[in-house]
Each structure stands twice: as C-alpha cells, then as structure tokens.
Scaffold this active site. Structure first.
Site, PDB file in Angstrom:
ATOM      1  N   GLN A 269     -36.691 -11.461 -24.873  1.00 44.42           N
ATOM      2  CA  GLN A 269     -37.307 -10.399 -24.073  1.00 44.42           C
ATOM      3  C   GLN A 269     -36.633 -10.269 -22.724  1.00 44.42           C
ATOM      4  O   GLN A 269     -36.414  -9.166 -22.220  1.00 44.42           O
ATOM      5  CB  GLN A 269     -38.800 -10.675 -23.893  1.00 44.42           C
ATOM      6  CG  GLN A 269     -39.592 -10.614 -25.174  1.00 44.42           C
ATOM      7  CD  GLN A 269     -39.371  -9.307 -25.914  1.00 44.42           C
ATOM      8  OE1 GLN A 269     -39.693  -8.237 -25.420  1.00 44.42           O
ATOM      9  NE2 GLN A 269     -38.808  -9.401 -27.111  1.00 44.42           N
ATOM     10  N   HIS A 272     -33.609  -7.884 -22.135  1.00 38.08           N
ATOM     11  CA  HIS A 272     -33.739  -6.420 -22.106  1.00 38.08           C
ATOM     12  C   HIS A 272     -33.328  -5.870 -20.749  1.00 38.08           C
ATOM     13  O   HIS A 272     -32.519  -4.954 -20.656  1.00 38.08           O
ATOM     14  CB  HIS A 272     -35.176  -6.007 -22.412  1.00 38.08           C
ATOM     15  CG  HIS A 272     -35.478  -5.924 -23.873  1.00 38.08           C
ATOM     16  ND1 HIS A 272     -34.942  -4.966 -24.692  1.00 38.08           N
ATOM     17  CD2 HIS A 272     -36.266  -6.685 -24.669  1.00 38.08           C
ATOM     18  CE1 HIS A 272     -35.376  -5.135 -25.927  1.00 38.08           C
ATOM     19  NE2 HIS A 272     -36.177  -6.177 -25.949  1.00 38.08           N
ATOM     20  N   GLU A 337     -47.789  -7.315 -24.441  1.00 35.82           N
ATOM     21  CA  GLU A 337     -47.168  -6.426 -25.432  1.00 35.82           C
ATOM     22  C   GLU A 337     -46.884  -7.210 -26.716  1.00 35.82           C
ATOM     23  O   GLU A 337     -47.278  -6.806 -27.804  1.00 35.82           O
ATOM     24  CB  GLU A 337     -45.868  -5.860 -24.863  1.00 35.82           C
ATOM     25  CG  GLU A 337     -45.093  -4.985 -25.833  1.00 35.82           C
ATOM     26  CD  GLU A 337     -43.717  -4.610 -25.314  1.00 35.82           C
ATOM     27  OE1 GLU A 337     -43.121  -3.678 -25.886  1.00 35.82           O
ATOM     28  OE2 GLU A 337     -43.226  -5.252 -24.361  1.00 35.82           O
ATOM     29  N   HIS A 338     -46.166  -8.325 -26.579  1.00 36.16           N
ATOM     30  CA  HIS A 338     -45.862  -9.205 -27.710  1.00 36.16           C
ATOM     31  C   HIS A 338     -46.527 -10.556 -27.466  1.00 36.16           C
ATOM     32  O   HIS A 338     -46.382 -11.128 -26.381  1.00 36.16           O
ATOM     33  CB  HIS A 338     -44.353  -9.439 -27.850  1.00 36.16           C
ATOM     34  CG  HIS A 338     -43.538  -8.194 -27.951  1.00 36.16           C
ATOM     35  ND1 HIS A 338     -42.810  -7.685 -26.889  1.00 36.16           N
ATOM     36  CD2 HIS A 338     -43.326  -7.349 -28.993  1.00 36.16           C
ATOM     37  CE1 HIS A 338     -42.193  -6.592 -27.277  1.00 36.16           C
ATOM     38  NE2 HIS A 338     -42.482  -6.351 -28.543  1.00 36.16           N
ATOM     39  N   ASP A 371     -39.065  -6.546 -33.899  1.00 37.10           N
ATOM     40  CA  ASP A 371     -38.268  -5.503 -33.253  1.00 37.10           C
ATOM     41  C   ASP A 371     -37.503  -4.666 -34.266  1.00 37.10           C
ATOM     42  O   ASP A 371     -37.226  -3.488 -34.020  1.00 37.10           O
ATOM     43  CB  ASP A 371     -37.273  -6.133 -32.279  1.00 37.10           C
ATOM     44  CG  ASP A 371     -37.907  -6.534 -30.963  1.00 37.10           C
ATOM     45  OD1 ASP A 371     -39.005  -6.045 -30.663  1.00 37.10           O
ATOM     46  OD2 ASP A 371     -37.293  -7.344 -30.244  1.00 37.10           O
ATOM     47  N   HIS A 430     -76.975  29.984 -25.655  1.00 36.85           N
ATOM     48  CA  HIS A 430     -76.874  28.906 -26.634  1.00 36.85           C
ATOM     49  C   HIS A 430     -78.169  28.807 -27.447  1.00 36.85           C
ATOM     50  O   HIS A 430     -78.155  28.718 -28.685  1.00 36.85           O
ATOM     51  CB  HIS A 430     -76.642  27.555 -25.929  1.00 36.85           C
ATOM     52  CG  HIS A 430     -75.229  27.301 -25.513  1.00 36.85           C
ATOM     53  ND1 HIS A 430     -74.609  28.031 -24.539  1.00 36.85           N
ATOM     54  CD2 HIS A 430     -74.315  26.378 -25.943  1.00 36.85           C
ATOM     55  CE1 HIS A 430     -73.376  27.569 -24.363  1.00 36.85           C
ATOM     56  NE2 HIS A 430     -73.177  26.573 -25.216  1.00 36.85           N
TER      57      HIS A 430
END
Length: 441
Positions: A269, A272, A337-338, A371, A430
């Site tokens: 990670q 990235h 996230e992960h 991934d 209505h």
C-alpha cells in the site's frame, strides 16, 4: 530497479496504553483531501470552457496538458477494433492473466445482481420495486505516471453486468503514449467507446456532453486532485462513485505470521504514493519489532523505495494493543479501506467488525490478490468512509423504482389515511386528490 541507497526507515510506534495515544492516532488518520482555492478555480474554468466550447476546448486542453496535438476528435477516439487488436497483441502470459482476472471479477459481480419484486395485498393493491440499469456510464482510468488495467476491469465489469446500455471510457495518454494492457482490459470488460482524454476536461465532457463525447449518467474511477475536484463539482448533474483519498491498509496480526510477509503487505500500500497509509496492529510487541526489522531489511529491494519510506514515516504506524478485543475496537475506529486479519481464526473476529471496505481473512490472503484477481471490487471507501460507504458494485450502476398500483378498495382505505395526514399539513389539494377516490356507501 531497486533503490539500494535507501537504508533508513523510521516508522511511528504507538501503544494503546500511552497517555497521548488517542491524539497521536487521530493525527495519523487525519486526511483532508479538499482542493485549495487555486485548484478549485482551475477546475471551474475548465468545466466552464468545456460546457461553452465543447470539442474545441477538449482539443485545446489535451494539447496544452497532455502534449498531444489533435486536429479533430477522431484522433482522440479509439474504436472497438483497436481495443480487440490490443488484446490479441499482448504476450500470451499477460493475455491469459488479464482474461482470468476478468472472469473472476465478472463471476463475483454476477452474484450481486439485485432483482425486481412485487406483492399483492389482500384488497388487490400491488406494491413492489423495479430494478433498471443506467443508460450510460463513464469510466475514468488514470494515465501518465502509471497504467491501471485492473481499474478498467473493476469499474467497467460491474457496469456491464448491471446491464448498462453504453460504457464510455476516458483515459489520458500524455505525449500520445497508449498502454495496450489498458486497452485490452477495456475490450474484455465490454467498454463501448474510448476517448484519450484526461483531467477535469474529461470529467466535464462526460458530465455535460460535447459534440463528440456523449453525456453519461454516472462517472466512476480514480484520478488525481483535479479529477476528484471535478467529480465533486459535477455531482448532481451526474452521479459519482466517491471522492477517494489515498490508499490504506490496516493489518491485524496475532504474532504468528512471517514478518517478511507482513512487511511486504504494508509496502504494497505504501508504494502507491507518499500519502498512502499502512498500519500494523498486534498484541505481541516482539512481533512488531520483527516486522519493523524486516521492513528495514527489505526496503532497499523495492523499486519505489523512496515513496514507501516517505509514506511509512509520515502516515504509517506499528501499534501495540492489549488483546484481540482492543484490536477490534481499533478496526472499527479506523474503518480501513483494506483490512487484513492475519490471525489463526479470522472468522472468530468477523462478527465484531462493523466498518471495513474489504476484509482479507487469514495469513495467506494478501491484499494484493484483491487488487487484481480475487473477484471482489477493489474500488473501496477510504479515509474512514467505510463507516457509511460500500465497495463499488453492480448496484452502483442500477436504479430502483417503487411500484404502486391501487385497487379500488385499496385506494379507498389509503385515501382516508392520506387525506387525514394531508389536512394536518394544510395541503388541501393532496387531501382532496386522495378523497376523490374514496368509495362512499
């Protein structure tokens, strides 16, 4: 090549027993992805230009920002035949791997498809829900520094499975350089049209349409700060998937997993970009020390060693907690996230996990498999938004319409209830609309 000049690595060490633990963890987790005023103004100007001048503006920005001279939009358009040729021209190993990943991703998402339903009440009134796909989806695929065929598969295949009528892909090609893997992935994923456009101008074209680029109903896919800012600006005109922050991973280990494995999971990670976040939590302090030693030893072997080092030193952490229960508390607080559960019995921890984008269970389940080819989508909520958001899926490319068909008897019964409530809100029309359908004996 590996960067053998990188020999130092300092990672934040925290313990839940520290007096200042909460403050330090909050500081590490803090991420503000909001654009500054300059970025926002540039994006606003680009969107306005594309809305006003259409294709002419797209050609101008592509020349200026991607250094790609094109006289007409035909030069920025790729045909299905070009996508097919790109796939067929790949080396056999790449072609096989890409096809295998696409098949697994498609198989997983096929199981997500919701169904329409309806039921009939005793008086004959019919209620239900009808599920329909979007007419047209736009897929943004990053280009430039790196190419991501996996992003093509993860964004386009769910749209195709959902039944979207037309899938439009945009991908920047700085200096006119095309990536055959990306084009091959578009072929496998069922993309209908590809335009070699990028940045805020591509988002504007998808949102509002030009003479050449059709307007879409939803835009998905990652991008840089200009893309993210443009997606936020056009939201409401079109749907978007999310405003994603940097990639992140939280690993929980019981101390029995090979430290080299975990070091590489954290690196996966951190490589990235410098803002990515990698955190390891364990109730075994000696194990954390062993993982840190493995990271120091393995870092010089990494091609992106400077990026990994910056990411780990600025936003990474090794956290000592008291036990697995406290690790669960940290998981739900961070909402990663992960999430890797590198423990002997991950299923035992699962019921306590409320917030996580994707959960990788067991020592052999590396996040990197998700991934590319495990099957579930790798487009996941970041920056704590897993508290209220879900992975991208088939449901993101479909709409639900409510069905209501009243029988005469049902309209009469419901009319009395509706009229009473409407008059309580002083909405006379209505009330009378409902009352006209009440049966009088």
């Amino acid at each position: 090549m590996a960067d053998n000049s990188v020999t130092d690595l300092s990672v934040n060490r925290l313990s839940t027993t520290d007096a200042n633990f909460d403050a330090r963890l909050n500081a590490l987790l803090e991420w503000e992805g909001v654009s500054d005023a300059d970025v926002q103004q540039r994006v606003d100007d680009i969107i306005a230009a594309v809305r006003r001048r259409g294709d002419e503006a797209l050609l101008e920005y592509t020349h200026r920002l991607d250094r790609l001279q094109a006289e007409t939009m035909d030069a920025l358009t790729l045909t299905p035949e070009q996508l097919r040729r790109a796939f067929e021209g790949l080396p056999e190993a790449q072609r096989t791997a890409l096809a295998a990943a696409a098949e697994r991703i498609r198989g997983y998402h096929e199981k997500q498809k919701p169904v329409s339903w309806q039921y009939t009440e005793d008086d004959g009134t019919v209620l239900g829900q009808r599920v329909t796909p979007l007419d047209r989806a736009g897929i943004y695929v990053p280009g430039g520094k790196a190419a991501y065929p996996s992003s093509v598969l993860m964004n386009a295949i769910p749209a195709h499975v959902a039944g979207v009528r037309e899938i439009i892909m945009v991908v920047p090609t700085p200096d006119g350089v095309l990536n055959d893997l990306v084009l091959a992935a578009a072929h496998l994923a069922g993309v209908d049209r590809v335009y070699t456009l990028g940045g805020a101008q591509a988002i504007a074209a998808l949102a509002y349409g030009t003479e050449t680029v059709p307007r879409v109903d939803k835009i998905v896919g990652p991008g840089n700060i200009y893309v993210a800012t443009a997606k936020r600006a056009v939201f409401g005109q079109v749907g978007i998937d999310m405003i994603a922050g940097p990639s992140e991973i939280l690993v929980v280990s019981d101390g029995q997993t090979d430290p080299n494995w975990l070091a590489m999971d954290l690196f996966s990670q951190a490589e990235h970009d410098e803002d990515a976040q990698a955190i390891l939590v364990s109730w075994d302090d000696d194990h954390l020390a062993a993982v840190q030693a493995a990271m120091v030893r393995l870092l010089p072997e990494m091609e992106r060693a400077p990026i990994i080092r910056e990411s780990l030193q600025s936003r990474g952490a090794l956290i000592t907690c008291r036990d697995s229960d406290e690790a669960l508390d940290l998981i739900n607080r961070i909402a990663p996230e992960h999430l890797e559960l590198s423990v002997a019995d991950p299923q035992a921890m699962l019921p306590g996990i409320r917030h996580a984008g994707a959960i990788f269970m067991g020592r052999y389940t590396a996040e990197a498999l998700g991934d590319y080819c495990a099957g579930p989508n790798h487009v996941l909520p970041t920056s704590g938004t897993a508290r209220f958001s879900s992975p991208l899926g088939v449901y993101d490319f479909q709409k639900r319409s409510s069905l209501i068909q009243c029988s005469p008897e049902g309209a009469s019964v419901l009319g009395e209830t509706a009229a009473e409530l409407a008059r309580g809100e002083s909405l006379t029309a209505h009330a009378r609309s409902a009352e006209y359908r009440i049966r009088r004996s």
